[in-house]
Design an enzyme around this catalytic site. Structure first.
Site, PDB file in Angstrom:
ATOM      1  N   SER A   1     -40.699 -24.985  20.318  1.00 60.85           N
ATOM      2  CA  SER A   1     -39.635 -24.683  20.981  1.00 60.85           C
ATOM      3  C   SER A   1     -40.302 -24.018  22.702  1.00 60.85           C
ATOM      4  CB  SER A   1     -38.819 -23.215  20.491  1.00 60.85           C
ATOM      5  OG  SER A   1     -38.216 -23.392  19.865  1.00 60.85           O
TER       6      SER A   1
ATOM      7  N   HIS B   1     -38.041 -32.309  21.041  1.00 61.72           N
ATOM      8  CA  HIS B   1     -37.115 -31.142  20.657  1.00 61.72           C
ATOM      9  C   HIS B   1     -35.473 -31.097  20.298  1.00 61.72           C
ATOM     10  CE1 HIS B   1     -35.972 -26.474  23.171  1.00 61.72           C
ATOM     11  NE2 HIS B   1     -36.154 -27.046  21.520  1.00 61.72           N
TER      12      HIS B   1
ATOM     13  N   ASN C   1     -35.016 -24.407  27.370  1.00 59.98           N
ATOM     14  CA  ASN C   1     -35.456 -23.801  27.112  1.00 59.98           C
ATOM     15  C   ASN C   1     -35.700 -22.109  28.588  1.00 59.98           C
ATOM     16  OD1 ASN C   1     -34.443 -23.619  24.529  1.00 59.98           O
ATOM     17  ND2 ASN C   1     -36.945 -24.074  23.750  1.00 59.98           N
TER      18      ASN C   1
ATOM     19  N   GLU D   1     -35.059 -33.153  23.582  1.00 62.76           N
ATOM     20  CA  GLU D   1     -35.830 -33.693  25.238  1.00 62.76           C
ATOM     21  C   GLU D   1     -36.824 -33.987  24.268  1.00 62.76           C
ATOM     22  OE1 GLU D   1     -34.808 -29.334  27.405  1.00 62.76           O
ATOM     23  OE2 GLU D   1     -35.772 -28.575  25.389  1.00 62.76           O
TER      24      GLU D   1
HETATM   25  C1  LIG Z   1     -36.421  -8.930  24.730  1.00 64.98           C
HETATM   26  C2  LIG Z   1     -36.567 -10.298  23.858  1.00 64.98           C
HETATM   27  C3  LIG Z   1     -35.322 -11.753  23.259  1.00 64.98           C
HETATM   28  C4  LIG Z   1     -35.759 -12.112  22.730  1.00 64.98           C
HETATM   29  C5  LIG Z   1     -35.269 -13.642  23.070  1.00 64.98           C
HETATM   30  C6  LIG Z   1     -36.292 -14.652  22.540  1.00 64.98           C
HETATM   31  C7  LIG Z   1     -34.745 -15.471  22.694  1.00 64.98           C
HETATM   32  C8  LIG Z   1     -34.933 -16.881  22.278  1.00 64.98           C
HETATM   33  C9  LIG Z   1     -34.134 -18.084  22.332  1.00 64.98           C
HETATM   34  C10 LIG Z   1     -34.182 -19.207  22.692  1.00 64.98           C
HETATM   35  C11 LIG Z   1     -34.369 -20.076  20.936  1.00 64.98           C
HETATM   36  C12 LIG Z   1     -34.478 -21.597  21.361  1.00 64.98           C
HETATM   37  C13 LIG Z   1     -34.137 -21.896  19.990  1.00 64.98           C
HETATM   38  C14 LIG Z   1     -34.128 -23.230  19.787  1.00 64.98           C
HETATM   39  O1  LIG Z   1     -35.671 -23.997  20.877  1.00 64.98           O
HETATM   40  C15 LIG Z   1     -33.097 -24.230  21.457  1.00 64.98           C
HETATM   41  C16 LIG Z   1     -31.762 -24.370  20.821  1.00 64.98           C
HETATM   42  O2  LIG Z   1     -31.684 -24.798  19.825  1.00 64.98           O
HETATM   43  S1  LIG Z   1     -30.991 -22.910  21.165  1.00 64.98           S
HETATM   44  C17 LIG Z   1     -29.559 -22.986  20.171  1.00 64.98           C
HETATM   45  C18 LIG Z   1     -28.686 -24.323  20.016  1.00 64.98           C
HETATM   46  N1  LIG Z   1     -27.349 -24.276  19.751  1.00 64.98           N
HETATM   47  C19 LIG Z   1     -26.501 -23.624  20.241  1.00 64.98           C
HETATM   48  O3  LIG Z   1     -26.251 -22.909  21.711  1.00 64.98           O
HETATM   49  C20 LIG Z   1     -25.081 -23.904  19.319  1.00 64.98           C
HETATM   50  C21 LIG Z   1     -23.688 -23.072  19.835  1.00 64.98           C
HETATM   51  N2  LIG Z   1     -22.527 -22.838  19.057  1.00 64.98           N
HETATM   52  C22 LIG Z   1     -22.202 -24.323  18.369  1.00 64.98           C
HETATM   53  O4  LIG Z   1     -22.326 -25.151  19.545  1.00 64.98           O
HETATM   54  C23 LIG Z   1     -20.938 -24.472  17.811  1.00 64.98           C
HETATM   55  O5  LIG Z   1     -20.914 -22.213  17.968  1.00 64.98           O
HETATM   56  C24 LIG Z   1     -21.278 -24.518  16.364  1.00 64.98           C
HETATM   57  C25 LIG Z   1     -22.829 -23.861  15.468  1.00 64.98           C
HETATM   58  C26 LIG Z   1     -21.226 -26.291  16.105  1.00 64.98           C
HETATM   59  C27 LIG Z   1     -20.494 -23.879  15.140  1.00 64.98           C
HETATM   60  O6  LIG Z   1     -18.898 -24.521  15.680  1.00 64.98           O
HETATM   61  P1  LIG Z   1     -18.223 -23.738  15.237  1.00 64.98           P
HETATM   62  O7  LIG Z   1     -16.582 -24.072  16.157  1.00 64.98           O
HETATM   63  O8  LIG Z   1     -18.141 -21.954  16.245  1.00 64.98           O
HETATM   64  O9  LIG Z   1     -17.988 -23.315  14.324  1.00 64.98           O
HETATM   65  P2  LIG Z   1     -17.629 -24.519  12.574  1.00 64.98           P
HETATM   66  O10 LIG Z   1     -17.810 -23.186  11.991  1.00 64.98           O
HETATM   67  O11 LIG Z   1     -15.602 -24.476  12.927  1.00 64.98           O
HETATM   68  O12 LIG Z   1     -17.662 -25.918  13.513  1.00 64.98           O
HETATM   69  C28 LIG Z   1     -17.419 -26.634  13.950  1.00 64.98           C
HETATM   70  C29 LIG Z   1     -16.858 -27.803  13.657  1.00 64.98           C
HETATM   71  O13 LIG Z   1     -18.975 -28.326  13.167  1.00 64.98           O
HETATM   72  C30 LIG Z   1     -19.182 -28.732  12.280  1.00 64.98           C
HETATM   73  N3  LIG Z   1     -20.683 -27.813  12.154  1.00 64.98           N
HETATM   74  C31 LIG Z   1     -20.911 -26.611  12.071  1.00 64.98           C
HETATM   75  N4  LIG Z   1     -22.351 -26.550  11.687  1.00 64.98           N
HETATM   76  C32 LIG Z   1     -22.461 -27.496  10.649  1.00 64.98           C
HETATM   77  C33 LIG Z   1     -23.632 -28.289  10.046  1.00 64.98           C
HETATM   78  N5  LIG Z   1     -24.522 -27.463   9.846  1.00 64.98           N
HETATM   79  N6  LIG Z   1     -23.297 -29.364   9.559  1.00 64.98           N
HETATM   80  C34 LIG Z   1     -22.532 -30.099   9.427  1.00 64.98           C
HETATM   81  N7  LIG Z   1     -21.633 -29.313  10.276  1.00 64.98           N
HETATM   82  C35 LIG Z   1     -20.822 -28.977  10.893  1.00 64.98           C
HETATM   83  C36 LIG Z   1     -18.229 -28.028  10.910  1.00 64.98           C
HETATM   84  O14 LIG Z   1     -18.040 -28.551   9.953  1.00 64.98           O
HETATM   85  C37 LIG Z   1     -16.377 -27.904  11.885  1.00 64.98           C
HETATM   86  O15 LIG Z   1     -16.144 -29.418  12.085  1.00 64.98           O
HETATM   87  P3  LIG Z   1     -14.869 -29.503  12.010  1.00 64.98           P
HETATM   88  O16 LIG Z   1     -14.130 -28.207  10.847  1.00 64.98           O
HETATM   89  O17 LIG Z   1     -13.990 -29.708  13.066  1.00 64.98           O
HETATM   90  O18 LIG Z   1     -14.449 -30.643  11.750  1.00 64.98           O
HETATM   91  N1  LIG Z   2     -34.432 -22.289  14.850  1.00 66.85           N
HETATM   92  C1  LIG Z   2     -34.180 -22.875  15.847  1.00 66.85           C
HETATM   93  O1  LIG Z   2     -32.923 -22.477  16.614  1.00 66.85           O
HETATM   94  C2  LIG Z   2     -34.705 -23.965  16.997  1.00 66.85           C
HETATM   95  C3  LIG Z   2     -34.679 -24.904  17.454  1.00 66.85           C
HETATM   96  C4  LIG Z   2     -35.376 -26.028  18.267  1.00 66.85           C
HETATM   97  C5  LIG Z   2     -36.419 -26.148  17.531  1.00 66.85           C
HETATM   98  N2  LIG Z   2     -37.611 -24.929  16.758  1.00 66.85           N
HETATM   99  C6  LIG Z   2     -38.378 -24.994  16.781  1.00 66.85           C
HETATM  100  O2  LIG Z   2     -38.384 -25.898  15.692  1.00 66.85           O
HETATM  101  C7  LIG Z   2     -39.787 -25.169  14.333  1.00 66.85           C
HETATM  102  C8  LIG Z   2     -39.049 -24.209  13.169  1.00 66.85           C
HETATM  103  O3  LIG Z   2     -37.902 -23.261  13.035  1.00 66.85           O
HETATM  104  P1  LIG Z   2     -37.351 -23.075  12.596  1.00 66.85           P
HETATM  105  O4  LIG Z   2     -36.069 -22.332  13.053  1.00 66.85           O
HETATM  106  O5  LIG Z   2     -36.373 -23.941  11.344  1.00 66.85           O
HETATM  107  O6  LIG Z   2     -38.200 -22.613  11.660  1.00 66.85           O
HETATM  108  P2  LIG Z   2     -37.613 -22.150   9.692  1.00 66.85           P
HETATM  109  O7  LIG Z   2     -38.840 -20.714   9.679  1.00 66.85           O
HETATM  110  O8  LIG Z   2     -36.727 -22.283   9.340  1.00 66.85           O
HETATM  111  O9  LIG Z   2     -38.771 -23.297   8.652  1.00 66.85           O
HETATM  112  C9  LIG Z   2     -40.170 -23.286   9.440  1.00 66.85           C
HETATM  113  C10 LIG Z   2     -40.415 -24.130   8.047  1.00 66.85           C
HETATM  114  O10 LIG Z   2     -41.671 -24.293   7.827  1.00 66.85           O
HETATM  115  C11 LIG Z   2     -42.633 -24.114   6.939  1.00 66.85           C
HETATM  116  N3  LIG Z   2     -43.910 -24.009   6.638  1.00 66.85           N
HETATM  117  C12 LIG Z   2     -44.147 -23.182   7.137  1.00 66.85           C
HETATM  118  N4  LIG Z   2     -46.042 -23.343   7.826  1.00 66.85           N
HETATM  119  C13 LIG Z   2     -45.707 -24.697   6.787  1.00 66.85           C
HETATM  120  C14 LIG Z   2     -46.487 -26.148   6.761  1.00 66.85           C
HETATM  121  N5  LIG Z   2     -48.311 -25.802   7.326  1.00 66.85           N
HETATM  122  N6  LIG Z   2     -46.667 -26.801   6.301  1.00 66.85           N
HETATM  123  C15 LIG Z   2     -45.359 -27.200   5.566  1.00 66.85           C
HETATM  124  N7  LIG Z   2     -44.076 -26.463   6.165  1.00 66.85           N
HETATM  125  C16 LIG Z   2     -44.694 -25.030   6.515  1.00 66.85           C
HETATM  126  C17 LIG Z   2     -42.209 -22.694   5.779  1.00 66.85           C
HETATM  127  O11 LIG Z   2     -42.086 -23.055   5.081  1.00 66.85           O
HETATM  128  C18 LIG Z   2     -39.989 -23.657   6.433  1.00 66.85           C
HETATM  129  O12 LIG Z   2     -39.800 -23.738   5.789  1.00 66.85           O
HETATM  130  C19 LIG Z   2     -40.409 -23.988  15.349  1.00 66.85           C
HETATM  131  O13 LIG Z   2     -41.303 -24.043  16.082  1.00 66.85           O
HETATM  132  C20 LIG Z   2     -39.331 -23.548  16.385  1.00 66.85           C
HETATM  133  O14 LIG Z   2     -39.422 -23.209  17.390  1.00 66.85           O
HETATM  134  C21 LIG Z   2     -36.127 -23.775  15.889  1.00 66.85           C
END
Ligand SMILES: CCCCCCCCCCCCC[C@H](O)CC(=O)SCCNC(=O)CCNC(=O)[C@H](O)C(C)(C)COP(=O)(O)OP(=O)(O)OC[C@H]1O[C@@H](n2cnc3c(N)ncnc32)[C@H](O)[C@@H]1OP(=O)(O)O
Ligand SMILES: NC(=O)c1ccc[n+]([C@@H]2O[C@H](COP(=O)([O-])OP(=O)(O)OC[C@H]3O[C@@H](n4cnc5c(N)ncnc54)[C@H](O)[C@@H]3O)[C@@H](O)[C@H]2O)c1
Length: 309
Positions: free
Chosen positions: A144, A165, A215, A177
């Protein structure tokens, strides 16, 4: 129907060749992201090995994949549930599991790493895999927040190393990405773009810059949401409702933090703080640190900012 010209026959055959380059995929890390990536790759006809550190984790990952596939087919095969069940079984057959990454990469075209967000742990893994994998195997990280070039530096295949990504939840989120680090070859990059399309995803091209595209924009917003709450300027519930109803986001920032995992969020922010300690944006959050110390990591542990069933 499009006219078939000499030029588009050439481009069709080259994109088919790029697609054919990836048949066997090794996904390392069977957590939130790795399980989703394995599911999508297997659903699109790839042969997948999912690797983690223990059989228990792999069993939990396989159960999660089956549950997610059942949600997918409920809609896709609404008219013919028996075809849906057959699809689930076919996809599950495309996935095997292992705790021995070095041995499984010997037969793989592509490694997608989705383990803990820690540079040293990722470098150690890829350093070991580089010795075991064939020359043609492409390595990718789902990081990430870490530079792809830093992760790749533990290997001797910088030209065959890029970033893929994915977004959480992988089966639902259409974006990938694709990251081209300075040493990533154009051929590797093209194969990764085609692979993302073969998964049914929409790829965007990214440079190896902090946070890539999503991100770089999302993290400052999430950070500001936590600070706003820490200053006492809004309850987490009100901030979440405001962003859903006022900005049209599907989840508010605290709901999303719980969904992503507070441990992963802390790894991201601590890593950026370590690199840029004077930047107040990346200063540690007492609230986030407290929740992580208490083992409240979000949805995956049943509690984070909120309680989850
Ligand atoms: C000061 C310190 C603070 C620290 C801050 C640090 C910040 C760091 C954070 C950054 C993290 C970055 C992580 C990463 O690198 C990047 C990312 O991934 S960011 C995350 C991106 N994702 C989102 O933004 C998700 C947003 N949410 C949604 O899009 C929806 O909510 C959802 C997850 C799709 C769910 O939909 P909802 O309508 O809410 O809920 P439902 O349960 O009804 O679901 C709708 C529909 O989807 C089906 N479904 C949902 N999940 C799954 C699944 N896992 N598998 C299969 N199907 C799934 C569900 O069945 C529903 O289907 P339907 O009923 O419509 O047929
Ligand atoms: N959580 C998110 O929404 C998200 C979205 C995009 C990218 N990512 C990135 O994806 C990566 C995984 O995130 P996550 O949320 O799936 O974490 P997670 O904690 O759910 O899963 C990580 C898994 O890796 C396994 N693991 C750790 N060290 C290992 C090794 N040496 N060999 C094999 N397996 C090992 C752990 O047992 C665990 O099951 C991170 O780099 C994270 O930044 C996370």
């Amino acid at each position: 129907m499009a006219f078939i010209t000499r030029q588009n026959i050439r481009s069709l055959s080259s994109s088919a060749a790029l697609r054919a380059a990836i048949k066997h995929v090794t996904v390392i890390g069977g957590g939130l992201m790795g399980a989703g990536i394995a599911q999508v790759a297997a659903s699109t006809g790839h042969s997948v090995v999912l690797v983690d550190t223990s059989e228990d984790i792999l069993k939990k990952a396989t159960k999660g994949i089956e549950a997610s596939l059942k949600r997918v087919v409920k809609k896709k095969f609404a008219e013919k549930p028996e075809d849906g069940e057959a699809f689930v079984q076919k996809v599950l057959k495309n996935i095997s599991t292992s705790t021995d990454a070095a041995s499984v990469v010997q037969g793989t075209d592509l490694v997608v790493e989705a383990i803990v967000e820690n540079l040293k742990v990722k470098q150690d893994l890829f350093g070991a895999l580089d010795k075991a994998a064939p020359q043609h195997t492409i390595f990718t990280s789902n990081t990430s927040s870490l530079p792809i070039a830093d992760i790749a530096s533990s290997t001797a295949r910088l030209d065959r190393f890029g970033g893929l990504h994915f977004f959480n939840p992988v089966p639902m989120m259409k974006l990938v990405e694709v990251i081209k680090a300075p040493a990533t070859s154009q051929q590797t990059f093209d194969v990764l773009l085609e692979f993302s399309k073969a998964l049914g995803k929409h790829p965007v091209s990214c440079k190896d810059t902090p946070g890539f595209i999503v991100n770089r924009l999302l993290v400052p917003y999430m950070l500001e949401a936590v600070r706003l709450h820490e200053r006492g300027h809004g309850s987490k519930e009100d901030i979440d409702v405001a962003m859903k109803l006022g900005a049209g986001y599907p989840m508010g920032p605290f709901e999303l933090l719980d969904y992503v995992g507070l441990d992963t969020s802390k790894f991201i922010i601590d890593g950026w703080h370590e690199k840029d300690p004077d930047n107040p944006l990346f200063a540690p959050s007492p609230l986030l640190n407290k929740l992580v110390a208490e083992g409240k990591l979000g949805k995956k542990t049943g509690e984070g900012f909120y309680k989850h069933k």
